[in-house]
Enzyme design. Sequence first.
Site, PDB file in Angstrom:
ATOM      1  CE  LYS A 172     -13.184   1.065   6.740  1.00 33.80           C
ATOM      2  NZ  LYS A 172     -11.693   1.214   7.078  1.00 33.80           N
ATOM      3  N   GLY A 222     -15.135   7.608   4.322  1.00 41.26           N
ATOM      4  CA  GLY A 222     -15.394   8.167   3.060  1.00 41.26           C
ATOM      5  C   GLY A 222     -15.144   9.292   2.517  1.00 41.26           C
ATOM      6  N   GLY A 223     -14.263  10.258   3.276  1.00 45.51           N
ATOM      7  CA  GLY A 223     -14.224  11.626   2.858  1.00 45.51           C
ATOM      8  C   GLY A 223     -15.070  12.544   3.724  1.00 45.51           C
ATOM      9  CE  LYS A 276      -9.217  -1.327   4.095  1.00 45.33           C
ATOM     10  NZ  LYS A 276      -8.962  -0.129   3.928  1.00 45.33           N
ATOM     11  CD  GLU A 290     -12.946  -0.098   3.354  1.00 43.61           C
ATOM     12  OE1 GLU A 290     -13.065   0.942   3.222  1.00 43.61           O
ATOM     13  OE2 GLU A 290     -12.059  -0.673   3.954  1.00 43.61           O
TER      14      GLU A 290
END
Length: 339
Positions: free
Chosen positions: A220, A263-264, A137, A178
């Site tokens: 991603k 992402g939170g 990643k 990503e």
Amino acid sequence: MDKKSLEEIAQKMVADGKGILAADESTGTIKKRFDTIALESTQDSRRDYREMLFRSNDAMQSAISGVILYDETIRQKAADGSSLVSLIEQAGAIPGIKVDTGAKDMAGHPHEKVTEGLDGLRERLEEYFELGARFAKWRAVINIGDGIPSQGCIAANTHALARYAALCQENGIVPIVEPEVIMDGAHTAETCFEVTSNVLTALYTQLDEQNVHLEGSILKPNMIVSGTECSTQASVAQVAEMTLDCFNKCVPKAVPGIIFLSGGQADELATAHLDAINKMGPHSWKISFSYGRALQAAPLKTWHGKPENVAAAQAAFTHRAMMNKLAALGEWDATLEKA
């Protein structure tokens, strides 16, 4: 590069109803997580925490196709002496590795970041393959703000992602690309849509230029959501519609799977969004999850670093994994959270 092997690994990563556990927090990031439960971050405490997750057999075997590890973790042994990599493999999941060295301030571009880590990456990938990693990643960070992101920032980050992806495939490792458009800010979901579209278009242009085999790669991305400080938040249905609209315009059909970052987002909201997207299927790609905090927040809070809490923490992890499994199949319902 054996294209067939790469394709087989990529397909396993997006097996129906399975997603990726992101357990690749850097030492600094996991310290912040441990600070929230007043636990000292040591080699042993980090190992104990991750071992607890990897030994959650119900979750791992049923809902997790792969685990993204950090450099320390891929080398660690469990308390009984077996490698953490072997625990993941025994659960039927694929070990992966985070290989970027972090997002740094971009010279000449205030408030923008560029991800570093290409130097020496070929040699590191060779070693990670020997240690058992079969996917990797690399995360790019794209901020939205006054006059940003700039074309320079998008170009630098997508070029680095493409170079990384090509090096992974040369070493028999499936790249997860990503490009994260960050939620922070007062921007609307419409602005997020526009920026994400620009980033994905640039990314797939760069991947093509670097001869990356798309069938042996995974995307991603972020979902199309309103900024955290935006006064009007897009509904779950709007997020699903706009996200799919963006991907249908920008992501080639050759890509086998799209695994979302959280992402939170709050745990349940990330699950609800994923479910709404899959309920609108069938899609050109498998659509699943690659969550870190949205899978780990509940078990971490339950565990508190105490051996007597391990079973309860594993149950909390299993619950979140199973909820996301259902969402990846488009079969989740909010009432199941209380069951």
